[in-house]
Design a protein around this motif. Structure first.
Motif, PDB file in Angstrom:
ATOM      1  N   THR A 386       0.867  -1.175   0.000  1.00 56.90           N
ATOM      2  CA  THR A 386       0.000   0.000   0.000  1.00 56.90           C
ATOM      3  C   THR A 386       0.898   1.217   0.000  1.00 56.90           C
ATOM      4  O   THR A 386       1.885   1.262   0.739  1.00 56.90           O
ATOM      5  CB  THR A 386      -0.909   0.015   1.231  1.00 56.90           C
ATOM      6  N   ALA A 418      -0.981  -8.761   1.851  1.00 62.45           N
ATOM      7  CA  ALA A 418      -0.805  -7.305   1.819  1.00 62.45           C
ATOM      8  C   ALA A 418       0.393  -6.898   2.661  1.00 62.45           C
ATOM      9  O   ALA A 418       0.553  -7.351   3.798  1.00 62.45           O
ATOM     10  CB  ALA A 418      -2.070  -6.609   2.325  1.00 62.45           C
ATOM     11  N   GLY A 420       2.567  -3.710   4.386  1.00 64.88           N
ATOM     12  CA  GLY A 420       2.370  -2.332   4.821  1.00 64.88           C
ATOM     13  C   GLY A 420       3.164  -2.026   6.068  1.00 64.88           C
ATOM     14  O   GLY A 420       4.069  -2.753   6.469  1.00 64.88           O
ATOM     15  N   CYS A 428      -2.217  -1.358   5.193  1.00 70.05           N
ATOM     16  CA  CYS A 428      -2.538  -2.343   4.151  1.00 70.05           C
ATOM     17  C   CYS A 428      -3.903  -2.109   3.512  1.00 70.05           C
ATOM     18  O   CYS A 428      -4.562  -3.053   3.065  1.00 70.05           O
ATOM     19  CB  CYS A 428      -2.474  -3.770   4.722  1.00 70.05           C
ATOM     20  N   THR A 451      -1.751  -9.985   6.293  1.00 70.36           N
ATOM     21  CA  THR A 451      -0.962  -8.747   6.217  1.00 70.36           C
ATOM     22  C   THR A 451       0.439  -8.987   6.774  1.00 70.36           C
ATOM     23  O   THR A 451       0.630  -9.805   7.674  1.00 70.36           O
ATOM     24  CB  THR A 451      -1.629  -7.610   7.020  1.00 70.36           C
TER      25      THR A 451
END
Length: 739
Positions: A386, A418, A420, A428, A451
């Motif tokens: 992200t 994800a 982040g 994320c 994540t």
């Protein structure tokens, strides 16, 4: 697109930007040097100055005032023409005026690259490039940190990226001013805009024709303040028709040498005044302090050009190199990657290789190039970062729009991983958006959204262990991102807690000395300076024997404390924790530092609320240890049993006694009526609300489960004052370091 707008012009013009930055910094010294040797009297008229100068220089032909206030007289004598710097209070000689050949050469190099018209055009284009770089760099910084409110907050990324952004945000105002004024002046040079230059005033048709009066008594010159003077050209006293030529900051005119009247005067236009202001802002002439500031910023331009090139090269090296990438038309599995700086591709490559090793045909591509319509693959892995405050990274910024036009087959199974940073309020978020969009299209989740915080190799390996059984495969996903060069550390002290427990804890203190023998004060001081720089809350990466993957531990000390200190709990089957627990005093490890500037108390006197559990107390204890200003600090910490693992108990009591720690609230879960740290927060809700209302900041360190419970408890506590954890995160007042 914004990154391309920033990087491509920067790379093309890097050498010119460096050259103009360095020469601009050199030239910025001239106004300050000129100002150092100048006395500027107040309320002195041009007539008084001219009278004093003429008394010492009967052959004076011209008097100039430099932008910094210095007075130069040009004269003729029996020995020929000369020029002196004079004292305006007496008119006497200070020193010969000899313009610096080096300064003149540097100015020509800065303005035209010593190439006349072609060079002036090149420097003008470079000024435009600098303007583009400043604007695009500022916008990139805002996106990177998550909004304008965070623009002065801690920076993330590797060392080159952080230094590039740090110097950029310090120098941005000066560079913008220099780029804007330089662009305007270049445009004026080529008559693209007017500089307000006007012809000389019309020469007076008649003069009084009388004998010359003493210059000190001429009314027009007496009415002109020295601060307004640019130049006074003296007439030949033998020519009764000759006049004084007076040039000032307001305009130019002629003065009768007999009557002293102002015969003709032409005021400067507004355009000319604007140009001269812009010239002053660009060069610092007349504003020596501004010149020095702009010079420092100009050096920043050279630094930014160099570090920008390094960052670009690092990004190029990190670009995907996928071996054995099957064509999309024959692939069984797709791996789609969303990345801004290419770091996510390293994880994708490890997954790609593992699936290929298991016999699958795999096609890996950027998310923007998702081949849903031409691939028979019904298994899709999406690994995406992200960017900024919940936005898509550059290789995935068209993906959601493409899904609406070319959706995958509903029979497709997918898993989103994800990447982040939990310091961002919308952690994320793009990965979450992608997961929700695929689910809304009817695709089937192979695994719930996962994540990964700060590119954790351990979390990636655990995700692989969860995915493997679902595919009937053994996925051993070991990814080792590039890390800095390691340095040796030697264990000097260990403090063991809970030895009888199955998961004991140890505090380890290392230094950089090579000998296990005790050292004297001078040796300890020398060793302290051999430690690399780090702060409490930064991370130390340790690579255990037999494993390529570093493990990261939060630091409980800063390098100024003379030791590197970590707090480690022994994990079941934990390779690195077992290794560290087995260390004996004097033994060596190799480590590297990963700065973590986003996890440390902000400067100022606002209250600091420290919340942690277990070994999460390490960096929190470091913050308290370094609170030499004795600002308000409150610690809420949860352990297991006060008899076995009350970590840092002696130190915390000392910190309470010397007021580095304001209050201590402990919670122990394995005693009768045991409680957790979030319970202590709820019990102290009124004080918590008061601290937050007074600008308090919160730092949380420990397990992700604990951090989640703390967020829920604080949301309930803050609801009556219409605040939340998300609000505090957005304002940079809530920071986490969780694992």
């Amino acid at each position: 697109m914004l990154r391309k707008i920033h990087s491509l012009p920067g790379l093309i013009a890097a050498l010119l930007v460096m050259l103009l930055g360095i020469t601009g910094a050199v030239l910025s010294l001239d106004p300050a040097i000129d100002r150092l040797g100048t006395s500027i009297p107040a309320h002195l008229s041009v007539a008084e100055l001219a009278g004093r100068v003429v008394a010492h220089y009967p052959g004076a032909e011209q008097i100039q005032r430099t932008p910094s206030g210095g007075i130069i007289v040009y004269y003729r004598s029996d020995s020929g023409a000369g020029a002196d710097r004079v004292d305006p209070l007496t008119g006497s000689r200070i020193e010969p005026y000899v313009p610096s050949a080096f300064a003149r050469w540097t100015k020509q190099l800065h303005r035209s690259l010593l190439l006349d018209t072609t060079g002036r055009a090149t420097t003008g284009i470079t000024a435009i490039v600098m303007l583009v770089l400043c604007v695009s760099g500022l916008l990139l910084l805002v996106k990177r940190v998550g909004g304008w409110r965070q623009v002065a907050g801690p920076l993330r990324g590797n060392r080159s990226q952080r230094w590039h952004a740090e110097v950029g945000r310090i120098a941005i105002a000066g560079l913008l001013l220099s780029a804007l004024t330089g662009t305007y002046m270049s445009a004026a040079t080529f008559s693209l805009v007017s500089d307000g230059t006007q012809d000389e005033p019309d020469f007076p048709a008649t003069t009084s024709g009388g004998p010359p009066a003493p210059v000190a008594r001429l009314p027009a010159l007496a009415a002109t303040d020295l601060a307004q003077l640019r130049e006074l050209v003296l007439p030949d006293p033998r020519d009764s028709a000759a006049v004084y030529t007076l040039r000032t900051s307001q305009g130019d005119g002629y003065v009768d040498q007999s009557s002293g009247k102002l015969l003709v005067f032409r005021a400067h236009s507004g355009v000319r005044d604007t140009y001269e202001l812009i010239y002053k802002l660009h060069t610092g002439e007349g504003l020596w302090w501004l010149g020095l500031l702009l010079g420092l910023c100009a050096l920043g331009a050279a630094w930014l050009a160099a570090t920008g090139a390094i960052v670009w090269w690092q990004r190029q090296r990190a670009k995907p190199r996928i071996a054995g990438n099957s064509p999309a038309q024959s692939a069984e599995t797709l791996i789609l990657v969303g990345s801004e700086n290419n770091s996510t591709w390293g994880f994708a490559r490890v997954l790609h290789d593992a699936l290929r090793k298991a016999g699958q045909r795999v096609h890996t591509a950027p998310m923007n190039q998702a081949p849903f319509q031409r691939s028979p693959a019904r298994l899709v892995f999406i690994l995406t970062a992200t960017y900024g405050d919940g936005e898509a990274p550059s290789s995935a910024n068209q993906f959601l729009a493409q899904l609406a036009r070319r959706a995958p087959d509903p029979a497709t199974k997918f898993a989103v991983l994800a990447f982040g940073d939990r310091q961002f309020p919308r952690f994320c978020q793009f990965g979450k958006d992608v997961d929700a969009a695929l689910g809304a299209l009817g695709c089937q989740r192979l695994l719930d959204l996962a994540t990964i915080n700060r590119q954790s190799s351990q979390e990636f390996a655990r995700w692989g262990l969860a995915v493997g059984p679902l595919l009937g495969l053994a996925l051993d996903l070991e990814h080792t991102p590039a890390h800095p060069k390691t340095f040796p550390l030697y264990l000097r002290e260990r403090i063991d807690y809970g030895i009888e427990e199955s998961e004991p804890t140890v505090v380890l203190r290392f230094d950089a000395g090579a000998s296990p023998a005790p050292a004297g004060p001078l040796q300890r001081l020398f060793r302290r300076h051999r430690l690399p720089h780090f702060e409490a809350g930064d991370l130390v990466g340790i690579i255990p024997p037999g494993s390529p993957m570093p493990r990261f531990y939060s630091l409980a000390s800063g390098s100024r404390n003379g030791v590197l200190e970590i707090c480690v709990r022994k994990q079941p089957h934990g390779v690195c924790s077992t290794y560290l627990h087995g260390l004996q005093t004097g033994e060596r490890i190799d480590a590297f530092i990963q700065p973590n500037p986003q996890f440390r108390p902000a400067s100022g006197k606002a209250p600091v609320i420290l919340i942690g559990a277990g070994t999460g107390i390490g960096p929190l204890a470091g913050f308290i240890r370094n609170n030499t200003g004795k600002y308000p600090m409150y610690l809420y910490w949860g352990g297991r049993n006060p008899e076995s693992d009350f970590l840092y108990e002696p130190e915390l009591k000392n910190y309470l006694a010397d007021r580095r720690l304001t209050q201590l609230h402990t919670a122990f879960s394995r005693v009768h009526n045991g409680v957790h740290v979030q319970t202590r927060l709820t019990e102290d809700a009124d004080n918590m609300r008061k601290l937050i209302e007074n600008g308090g900041q919160v730092l949380v360190c420990g397990s992700s489960a604990m951090a989640g419970s703390v967020r829920m408890a604080l949301d309930e506590i803050l609801a009556p004052i219409h605040l939340s954890v998300l609000t505090l995160k957005t304002n940079g007042r809530y920071r986490e370091d969780v694992f």
